[in-house]
Design an enzyme around this catalytic site. Structure first.
Site, PDB file in Angstrom:
ATOM      1  N   LYS A   1      50.737  78.595  66.614  1.00  0.00           N
ATOM      2  CA  LYS A   1      49.335  78.170  66.502  1.00  0.00           C
ATOM      3  C   LYS A   1      49.147  77.604  65.101  1.00  0.00           C
ATOM      4  O   LYS A   1      49.989  77.795  64.229  1.00  0.00           O
ATOM      5  CB  LYS A   1      48.391  79.315  66.841  1.00  0.00           C
ATOM      6  CG  LYS A   1      48.183  80.370  65.768  1.00  0.00           C
ATOM      7  CD  LYS A   1      47.260  81.443  66.291  1.00  0.00           C
ATOM      8  CE  LYS A   1      45.777  81.181  66.061  1.00  0.00           C
ATOM      9  NZ  LYS A   1      45.116  80.095  66.703  1.00  0.00           N
TER      10      LYS A   1
ATOM     11  N   GLY B   1      38.382  77.237  66.586  1.00  0.00           N
ATOM     12  CA  GLY B   1      38.107  76.953  65.178  1.00  0.00           C
ATOM     13  C   GLY B   1      39.268  77.306  64.265  1.00  0.00           C
ATOM     14  O   GLY B   1      39.069  77.710  63.117  1.00  0.00           O
ATOM     15  N   LEU B   2      40.492  77.135  64.771  1.00  0.00           N
ATOM     16  CA  LEU B   2      41.708  77.336  63.971  1.00  0.00           C
ATOM     17  C   LEU B   2      41.796  78.718  63.341  1.00  0.00           C
ATOM     18  O   LEU B   2      42.294  78.895  62.228  1.00  0.00           O
ATOM     19  CB  LEU B   2      41.833  76.253  62.875  1.00  0.00           C
ATOM     20  CG  LEU B   2      41.897  74.802  63.354  1.00  0.00           C
ATOM     21  CD1 LEU B   2      42.014  73.850  62.152  1.00  0.00           C
ATOM     22  CD2 LEU B   2      43.070  74.564  64.299  1.00  0.00           C
TER      23      LEU B   2
ATOM     24  N   ASN C   1      52.789  74.565  63.437  1.00  0.00           N
ATOM     25  CA  ASN C   1      51.651  73.639  63.473  1.00  0.00           C
ATOM     26  C   ASN C   1      50.835  73.850  62.197  1.00  0.00           C
ATOM     27  O   ASN C   1      50.488  74.970  61.846  1.00  0.00           O
ATOM     28  CB  ASN C   1      50.816  73.906  64.726  1.00  0.00           C
ATOM     29  CG  ASN C   1      49.664  72.923  64.858  1.00  0.00           C
ATOM     30  OD1 ASN C   1      48.736  72.944  64.061  1.00  0.00           O
ATOM     31  ND2 ASN C   1      49.712  72.079  65.873  1.00  0.00           N
TER      32      ASN C   1
ATOM     33  N   ASN D   1      48.683  68.800  62.673  1.00  0.00           N
ATOM     34  CA  ASN D   1      47.485  68.809  63.520  1.00  0.00           C
ATOM     35  C   ASN D   1      46.390  67.966  62.881  1.00  0.00           C
ATOM     36  O   ASN D   1      45.676  68.429  61.991  1.00  0.00           O
ATOM     37  CB  ASN D   1      47.012  70.259  63.713  1.00  0.00           C
ATOM     38  CG  ASN D   1      45.775  70.345  64.593  1.00  0.00           C
ATOM     39  OD1 ASN D   1      45.225  69.322  65.021  1.00  0.00           O
ATOM     40  ND2 ASN D   1      45.325  71.553  64.855  1.00  0.00           N
TER      41      ASN D   1
ATOM     42  N   CYS E   1      42.444  68.422  65.896  1.00  0.00           N
ATOM     43  CA  CYS E   1      41.619  69.543  66.357  1.00  0.00           C
ATOM     44  C   CYS E   1      40.150  69.123  66.352  1.00  0.00           C
ATOM     45  O   CYS E   1      39.631  68.719  65.317  1.00  0.00           O
ATOM     46  CB  CYS E   1      41.796  70.764  65.459  1.00  0.00           C
ATOM     47  SG  CYS E   1      40.666  72.098  65.928  1.00  0.00           S
TER      48      CYS E   1
ATOM     49  N   LYS F   1      50.616  65.254  65.838  1.00  0.00           N
ATOM     50  CA  LYS F   1      49.892  65.480  67.096  1.00  0.00           C
ATOM     51  C   LYS F   1      48.635  64.619  67.156  1.00  0.00           C
ATOM     52  O   LYS F   1      47.766  64.705  66.286  1.00  0.00           O
ATOM     53  CB  LYS F   1      49.513  66.954  67.247  1.00  0.00           C
ATOM     54  CG  LYS F   1      48.913  67.283  68.610  1.00  0.00           C
ATOM     55  CD  LYS F   1      48.886  68.779  68.846  1.00  0.00           C
ATOM     56  CE  LYS F   1      48.413  69.141  70.232  1.00  0.00           C
ATOM     57  NZ  LYS F   1      48.506  70.591  70.486  1.00  0.00           N
TER      58      LYS F   1
ATOM     59  N   GLY G   1      50.477  74.138  77.929  1.00  0.00           N
ATOM     60  CA  GLY G   1      49.416  74.736  77.109  1.00  0.00           C
ATOM     61  C   GLY G   1      48.574  75.714  77.888  1.00  0.00           C
ATOM     62  O   GLY G   1      48.941  76.875  78.070  1.00  0.00           O
ATOM     63  N   THR G   2      47.443  75.213  78.386  1.00  0.00           N
ATOM     64  CA  THR G   2      46.474  76.060  79.082  1.00  0.00           C
ATOM     65  C   THR G   2      47.110  76.926  80.180  1.00  0.00           C
ATOM     66  O   THR G   2      46.697  78.066  80.377  1.00  0.00           O
ATOM     67  CB  THR G   2      45.372  75.154  79.673  1.00  0.00           C
ATOM     68  OG1 THR G   2      44.773  74.447  78.585  1.00  0.00           O
ATOM     69  CG2 THR G   2      44.310  75.944  80.398  1.00  0.00           C
TER      70      THR G   2
END
Lengths: 310, 314
Positions: free
Chosen positions: A48, A75-76, A102, A130, A133, A169, A273-274
């Site tokens: 992450k 929110g990272l 990442n 990243n 986002c 990304k 991912g999801t």
């Protein structure tokens, strides 16, 4: 028969055992999926987002389900670079799978600082930058929508990450994704990963407020897959193919057929991912499914499938 | 069941439905039976833990059976699993039977109503930390708000079995009598005697009801009932523990009551979650970081769903 199929892939300077990654933000820092999946069976693993300082993340609700998808606005949230080095690198060290960290931040200096501290660590294979986002006020996507900014931040990261591989990304929320992809490659990106989520909103019609505390969130899941396949193919044909830069394709992949679509469209590897949230073992199933597909189609080397779209 | 966390093994298992019955206008109880590794994993449960059910492949009820207010929701395709805590767990002959209580509120729970005995459901669990019993507790209060009944019913069973000398009393509240998620209410005489809810009285536990509109039990908040009972309780405060599960406002009030009397209190929290095992980071619960004014986000799925009332920021 299956042994005849070679699904290992060249991904920049890396040789991956297979083309399946788990996507950043859906599989923790290292071994959180380890209760369900042998991480070492993956082609690659992406942590992450790590920022220089710890981040609490956004208020809740942070997610909402949509038709065949979900919105997230985490929110990272992350433990920050120091704790990552102290607590998570020892776990990553034990993994044999190539691990990408990442990297996110609010300023170019913050991004570079994370990469510099990790550049000489043997535990990691590279970085995923990243710049896409959609859920933070500063940084994130704001670096990823203008070509000049993409060049600037990619160059800075390239200097900071030393010998390590740099993957950038990309956000789908741009006028022409190829312009952004080209800027990243010009500035030294070794690989491109796409797509990140789409900024989206769900409204509660009783309260007339957005459901998410952050108001908007990033849409992911099967709902975005056809757009992701299209954008991977666009970047592959317009930028990546000629420049010899591999693409990590992602967006709504939940089975081998989905993954193979991305590979045919031009992705050298794919990320799940999801779907990790729903079926934590699905990345491993996808690896098997890709093997079976290749066997059935008499494809002896998966590289023959990459970008084979007619 | 002790205070220290026993690490139980979680996994992905298929369970077989052994009953699915409607117990009120919107309330159902679903019985799921695990065999093999699933039976072992769920047999080592802690009350307060939960499981994530994959409901994507389950059919919707026929058009006419869909309540009008859920007709729009019924059109939505679901993607994520849904979390449910256990209302009862029984081990028998190498099988583990888990009962969950659910309320029909949207496209996933609507699908659940069509499950029948023999159907298979894919489940991840057991997840989360569960309730603990600190040393030296003599009295336990279970404070239930609406659908919070499930995990506290499970806890009631374990407390009466493992702590036979402990005094346990349950308080259950909802807006109206119809919104109490219990199979039936006992007759007036039983109620008079303080055994209003069969789900608790079957363990010999006293239970008192409260409804906002006065349609059952005390006319008012369940927290008022609990506070009143505490006022008359002769056990020393340090030997009392309060367990609560229900709406956030109720939990906040329970936490205040506990703080005011310096009584230990554990709250089972609820958040929207995607994964249930700590990777999506959706289910943040704002908590105090030690004694400082700083706050941190803990994860409801992994650090909870049970939190010490003192640490939660409401």
């Amino acid at each position: 028969m299956e042994e005849m199929v070679d699904i290992s892939v060249e991904f920049g300077r890396l040789r991956l055992a297979n083309p399946v990654f788990t996507a950043s933000g859906t599989c923790g820092y290292a071994d959180e999926l380890g209760d369900f999946v042998d991480i070492n069976k993956l082609g690659g693993f992406i942590t992450k987002s790590i920022t220089q300082q710890p981040r609490k993340g956004n208020d809740t609700p942070r997610i909402v389900e949509t038709d065949s998808g979900m919105l997230n606005a985490i929110g990272l949230a992350n433990i920050g670079l120091d704790k990552f080095i102290e607590e998570k690198l020892p776990v990553i060290e034990k993994l044999s799978v190539p691990v990408f960290v990442n990297v996110a931040g609010e300023t170019i200096e913050e991004y570079a600082a994370v990469a510099e501290r990790l550049a000489d660590r043997q535990e990691i294979a590279g970085f995923e930058l990243n710049i896409s986002c959609p859920n933070v006020a500063k940084g994130g996507i704001s670096f990823g929508t203008e070509a000049w900014q993409v060049r600037e931040i990619t160059s800075a990261m390239k200097r900071a990450c030393g010998e390590k591989m740099l993957m950038v990304k990309l956000s789908p929320a741009v006028t022409d994704i190829s312009v952004i992809a080209r800027a990243a490659v010009d500035a030294g990106a070794d690989a491109l990963s796409l797509i990140n989520t789409f900024t989206a909103m769900v409204v509660d019609i009783e309260s007339r407020k957005p459901i998410l505390a952050n108001r908007t969130g990033g849409l992911s899941g099967p709902a975005i897959k056809p757009i992701a396949v299209y954008l991977v193919n666009k970047v592959y044909t317009e930028v990546a193919k000629d420049r010899g830069v591999p693409i990590l394709g992602m967006g709504g992949i939940r089975n081998a057929s989905d993954a193979i679509e991305f590979i045919i469209a031009g992705a050298s590897a794919v990320a799940v991912g999801t779907s990790n949230f729903v079926e934590p073992g699905c990345a491993i199933k996808i690896i098997e499914g890709i093997k079976q597909y290749c066997t059935g189609k008499n494809i002896t080397n998966i590289k023959d499938l990459v970008g084979s779209l007619e | 069941m002790s205070e220290e966390q026993t690490a139980n093994v979680k996994g992905v298992f298929d369970a077989v439905v052994f009953f699915n019955k409607q117990i009120g206008k919107r309330f159902y109880r679903l019985g799921l039976e695990f065999s093999g590794a699933g039976a072992e994993a769920f047999g080592n449960f802690r009350p307060g833990q939960f499981a994530q059910l994959d409901l994507r492949g389950i059919a919707l009820p026929d058009g006419e059976s869909v309540p009008a207010e859920l007709a729009d929701a019924a059109q939505r395709k679901i993607l994520l699993r849904r979390p449910f805590s256990f209302a009862d767990v029984t081990k028998k002959d190498n099988k583990t039977r888990v009962e969950i209580l659910y309320c029909v509120v949207g496209p996933a729970s609507l699908r659940m109503t069509t499950l029948v005995a023999g159907n298979s459901v894919n489940i991840i669990g057991p997840l989360g930390n569960g309730f603990g019993v600190p040393e030296g507790k003599e009295t336990a209060l279970l404070v239930v708000g609406g659908m919070g009944a499930g995990p506290l019913e499970c806890l009631a069973k374990v407390l009466t079995a493992d702590y036979p000398t402990m005094e346990v009393v349950a308080f259950a509240g909802a807006r109206t009598a119809k919104e109490l998620p219990f199979e039936r209410q006992l007759d007036a005489i039983s109620q008079q005697l303080g055994f209003a809810v069969p789900e608790f009285s079957k363990y010999g536990i006293e239970s008192l009801l409260a409804t906002d509109d006065g349609s059952a039990g005390h006319h008012g908040m369940v927290t008022e009932l609990a506070a009143e009972w505490l006022g008359k309780c002769s056990t020393a405060n340090e030997k009392i523990i309060i367990y609560a599960c229900g709406p956030e406002q109720m939990l906040s009030r329970v936490a205040e009551i506990a703080k005011g009397k310096n009584i230990d209190c554990q709250l089972s929290m609820e958040r929207r979650m995607a994964c249930g095992f700590g990777v999506c980071q959706s289910c943040a619960v704002e908590c105090r970081a030690g004694d400082s004014n700083e706050t941190i986000y803990k994860l409801c799925c992994k650090d909870g769903p049970v939190f010490d009332a003192k640490e939660v920021v409401f």
